[in-house]
Design a protein around this motif. Structure first.
Motif, short mmCIF file in Angstrom:
data_model
loop_
_atom_site.label_atom_id
_atom_site.label_comp_id
_atom_site.label_asym_id
_atom_site.label_seq_id
_atom_site.Cartn_x
_atom_site.Cartn_y
_atom_site.Cartn_z
N VAL A 38 0.85 -1.17 0.20
CA VAL A 38 -0.21 -0.04 0.05
C VAL A 38 1.01 1.21 0.07
O VAL A 38 0.82 2.18 -0.85
N GLY A 39 1.86 1.25 0.81
CA GLY A 39 2.82 2.48 0.85
C GLY A 39 3.60 2.76 -0.52
O GLY A 39 3.75 3.84 -0.84
N ILE A 40 3.99 1.80 -1.14
CA ILE A 40 4.36 2.01 -2.67
C ILE A 40 3.50 2.35 -3.50
O ILE A 40 4.16 3.10 -4.42
N LEU A 41 2.46 1.67 -3.59
CA LEU A 41 1.45 2.06 -4.63
C LEU A 41 0.84 3.49 -4.27
O LEU A 41 0.35 3.94 -5.59
N THR A 42 0.69 3.78 -3.29
CA THR A 42 -0.02 4.98 -2.99
C THR A 42 0.89 6.27 -2.68
O THR A 42 0.48 7.37 -2.37
N ASN A 43 2.02 5.97 -2.67
CA ASN A 43 3.20 7.04 -2.35
C ASN A 43 2.96 7.75 -0.86
O ASN A 43 2.98 8.98 -0.89
N VAL A 44 2.63 6.74 -0.01
CA VAL A 44 2.58 7.48 1.49
C VAL A 44 3.68 8.18 1.81
O VAL A 44 4.96 7.51 1.81
N ASP A 45 3.50 9.46 2.57
CA ASP A 45 4.58 10.22 2.91
C ASP A 45 4.77 9.87 4.38
O ASP A 45 4.28 10.53 5.29
N GLU A 46 5.44 8.84 4.56
CA GLU A 46 5.75 8.07 6.13
C GLU A 46 7.12 7.78 6.20
O GLU A 46 7.81 7.28 5.10
N ALA A 47 7.80 8.00 7.31
CA ALA A 47 9.26 8.14 7.42
C ALA A 47 9.65 6.49 7.09
O ALA A 47 10.75 6.31 6.18
N LYS A 48 9.03 5.57 7.71
CA LYS A 48 9.40 4.31 7.40
C LYS A 48 9.23 3.96 5.94
O LYS A 48 10.20 3.18 5.45
N ILE A 49 8.23 4.39 5.45
CA ILE A 49 8.00 3.77 3.83
C ILE A 49 8.99 4.77 3.01
O ILE A 49 9.64 4.10 2.15
N ASN A 50 9.19 5.83 3.39
CA ASN A 50 10.25 6.58 2.56
C ASN A 50 11.58 6.03 2.46
O ASN A 50 12.32 6.07 1.64
N ILE A 51 12.04 5.60 3.86
CA ILE A 51 13.49 4.70 3.89
C ILE A 51 13.28 3.70 3.04
O ILE A 51 14.17 3.59 2.28
N ILE A 52 12.21 2.78 3.20
CA ILE A 52 12.27 1.63 2.14
C ILE A 52 12.14 1.99 0.91
O ILE A 52 12.87 1.42 -0.06
N ARG A 53 11.53 2.71 0.38
CA ARG A 53 11.40 3.40 -1.10
C ARG A 53 12.47 3.94 -1.64
O ARG A 53 12.73 3.54 -2.74
N ASP A 54 13.22 4.76 -0.75
CA ASP A 54 14.22 5.69 -1.42
C ASP A 54 15.49 4.96 -1.04
O ASP A 54 16.45 4.98 -1.91
N LEU A 55 15.59 3.89 -0.38
CA LEU A 55 16.91 3.25 -0.02
C LEU A 55 17.13 1.50 -0.43
O LEU A 55 17.73 1.16 -1.02
N ARG A 56 15.93 1.02 0.27
CA ARG A 56 15.91 -0.25 0.07
C ARG A 56 15.48 -0.90 -1.35
O ARG A 56 16.03 -1.66 -1.84
N MET A 57 14.49 -0.20 -1.90
CA MET A 57 13.93 -0.60 -3.17
C MET A 57 14.63 -0.58 -4.25
O MET A 57 14.94 -1.31 -5.02
N PRO A 58 15.45 0.77 -4.47
CA PRO A 58 16.36 0.69 -5.44
C PRO A 58 17.54 -0.30 -5.45
O PRO A 58 18.08 -0.79 -6.71
N ARG A 59 18.05 -0.80 -4.24
CA ARG A 59 18.99 -1.68 -4.05
C ARG A 59 18.59 -2.84 -4.67
O ARG A 59 19.32 -3.70 -5.12
N VAL A 60 17.46 -3.27 -4.17
CA VAL A 60 16.85 -4.57 -4.40
C VAL A 60 16.79 -4.81 -6.09
O VAL A 60 17.17 -5.82 -6.53
N ILE A 61 16.05 -3.80 -6.70
CA ILE A 61 15.99 -3.60 -7.88
C ILE A 61 17.10 -3.86 -8.73
O ILE A 61 17.57 -4.54 -9.94
N ALA A 62 18.19 -3.21 -8.32
CA ALA A 62 19.62 -3.04 -8.92
C ALA A 62 20.28 -4.47 -8.68
O ALA A 62 20.95 -4.87 -9.77
N ALA A 63 20.01 -5.10 -7.55
CA ALA A 63 20.54 -6.47 -7.32
C ALA A 63 20.02 -7.39 -8.59
O ALA A 63 20.73 -8.22 -9.10
N ILE A 64 18.65 -7.34 -8.79
CA ILE A 64 18.12 -8.04 -9.79
C ILE A 64 18.52 -7.86 -11.15
O ILE A 64 18.98 -8.70 -11.90
#
Length: 338
Positions: free
Chosen positions: A51-77
Motif C-alpha cells: 500500500v505504501g509503495i503503490l499510494t506514495n504514502v509520505d511516511e518516514a518508514k515507507i520513505n526509507i524503504i522506498r528511497d533506499l532499500r527498493m532501488p538496491r533490491v531492483i539493482a541487485a536483480i
C-alpha cells in the motif's frame, strides 16, 4: 556418450515445460523481491509495504524503504540478470562453461574506466556505464588477443584473464590512491557493494539492461549455431566471425554496464548459466530468459544475506558471491576438458 546424455536431457523438456520453468522462476523472483523489501533494520508488513509503495504514502518508514532499500533490491536483480546473460553469451562463443565476465577481464576493464570517471570527471557520472562498456571492451579485446593461438583455448583465456585482471586491478588501485579524497567509499564499491545505489542508477541500468536483453534475444539462434563450432557453422553458410563479434559486443555491454553500477561481482556469469543448462537445457531461446530470472534470484538472495546475515556489519555482495562462486569455478575447471 556425454553428447547422447545431453540430447536425452534436452528431449525431456517440451516447449510448455520450459515456459513453465521460466514462469515459475519469475514468480519466485517476485516473491523474493517482496521478502527482500521486508528484510532489514526496518521491519514492515507486506500489506503496509504494498500500500505504501503503490499510494506514495509520505511516511518516514515507507520513505526509507522506498528511497533506499527498493532501488538496491531492483539493482541487485538487474545486475544479477545482466551478468548471467553475459556469461551465457560468452560461453556460447568460447564453447566452455569456464567463461565469465570477471575471468575474461571485462569486469576489471569496466571498473577501471568507471573509477577514472568517478575520480577525475564526476560531471560525466551519468555516462559511467558507457565508459564502463568501452573499458570492458578494451580489456576483453586484450585478453582474447593474448589467448588466441590457432584458435581460442579456454585455459589460455583463463590464464590471460588472470594476468589482465591483475594488471587492471593494480591500475584501478593506483588511480584510487592518487585521485581520491574518499578512497574507502570507492574501495567498498569496487568490492561489489550495492549500499549506495540510487534511483538514478536504477533508471540508467534499466535502460541499458533492456537494450542488452533485446540484443541477446535477437542473437539466440546465432548462439545455438556457434556452439556447434566454427567449421560446422561455416559449413551451414553462417557468418561465424561477424556473429561472434556481435554476441561478444552484447555480452560486454551487459557485463560492463552492470559492473559500472555495482562494482566487481564475480562468478555470477559462471554459476548461473551452468545451473540453468542443467535445469532447462542448452537451447538459447529459453536459456537466456531463464538466466535472467535465475541470475536475478541468485544476486538478490546474496545481497539480502550480505546486508542482513551479519548484523550490524554489512558485507559487500561481491564477497558473498566470491565465497559461493570460487568452489564452483574450481569444480568446473577440474571437470573441463582443457
Amino acid at each position: 556418450m556425454i553428447a547422447e546424455k545431453k540430447k536425452l536431457r534436452e528431449l525431456k523438456y517440451t516447449k510448455n515445460t520450459k515456459l513453465s520453468l521460466i514462469i515459475i522462476s519469475t514468480l519466485i523472483l517476485l516473491g523474493l523481491f517482496i521478502l527482500a523489501m521486508k528484510i532489514g533494520s526496518i521491519n514492515i508488513g507486506v500489506k503496509e509495504l504494498v500500500v505504501g509503495i503503490l499510494t506514495n504514502v509520505d511516511e518516514a518508514k515507507i520513505n526509507i524503504i522506498r528511497d533506499l532499500r527498493m532501488p538496491r533490491v531492483i539493482a541487485a536483480i538487474l545486475i544479477g540478470a545482466n551478468l548471467s546473460v553475459a556469461g551465457v553469451l560468452l560461453q556460447a562463443i568460447i564453447r566452455n562453461p569456464l567463461a565469465d565476465p570477471s575471468v575474461t577481464g571485462i569486469s576489471a576493464g569496466a571498473s577501471l574506466a568507471s573509477v577514472i570517471i568517478l575520480l577525475f570527471a564526476p560531471q560525466l557520472n551519468t555516462m559511467r556505464p558507457l565508459f564502463g562498456f568501452v573499458g570492458g571492451l578494451v580489456a576483453c579485446t586484450i585478453v582474447y588477443s593474448i589467448a588466441y593461438k590457432k584458435g581460442l583455448s579456454p585455459i589460455r583465456i583463463v590464464l590471460s584473464g588472470i594476468a589482465v585482471n591483475a594488471m587492471l586491478a593494480a591500475m584501478t588501485s593506483m588511480s584510487n590512491m592518487i585521485g581520491s579524497n574518499n578512497s574507502s567509499a570507492i574501495q567498498l564499491w569496487l568490492s561489489g557493494s550495492l549500499a549506495n545505489i540510487t534511483w538514478m542508477d536504477v533508471r540508467l541500468l534499466s535502460i541499458y539492461s533492456l537494450i542488452g536483453y533485446i540484443g541477446a534475444f535477437l542473437l539466440y539462434r546465432s548462439c545455438d549455431v556457434l556452439v556447434l563450432g566454427e567449421k560446422n557453422a561455416k559449413s551451414l553458410g553462417f557468418n561465424y566471425d561477424l556473429q561472434m563479434i556481435l554476441i561478444c559486443l552484447v555480452a560486454v555491454f551487459l557485463a560492463s554496464t552492470a559492473t559500472a553500477v555495482g562494482g566487481i561481482i564475480a562468478f555470477v556469469g559462471l554459476v548461473v548459466p551452468h545451473i540453468c543448462r542443467i535445469i532447462i537445457g542448452s537451447g538459447h531461446k529459453y536459456l537466456i530468459p531463464f538466466s535472467i530470472t535465475v541470475g536475478g534470484i541468485l544476486l538478490l538472495v546474496a545481497d539480502t544475506l550480505a546486508r542482513s546475515a551479519f548484523k550490524p556489519v554489512e558485507v559487500p555482495v561481491g564477497m558473498v558471491m566470491a565465497v559461493i562462486g570460487g568452489p564452483v569455478f574450481l569444480y568446473l575447471l577440474r571437470r573441463s576438458d582443457v
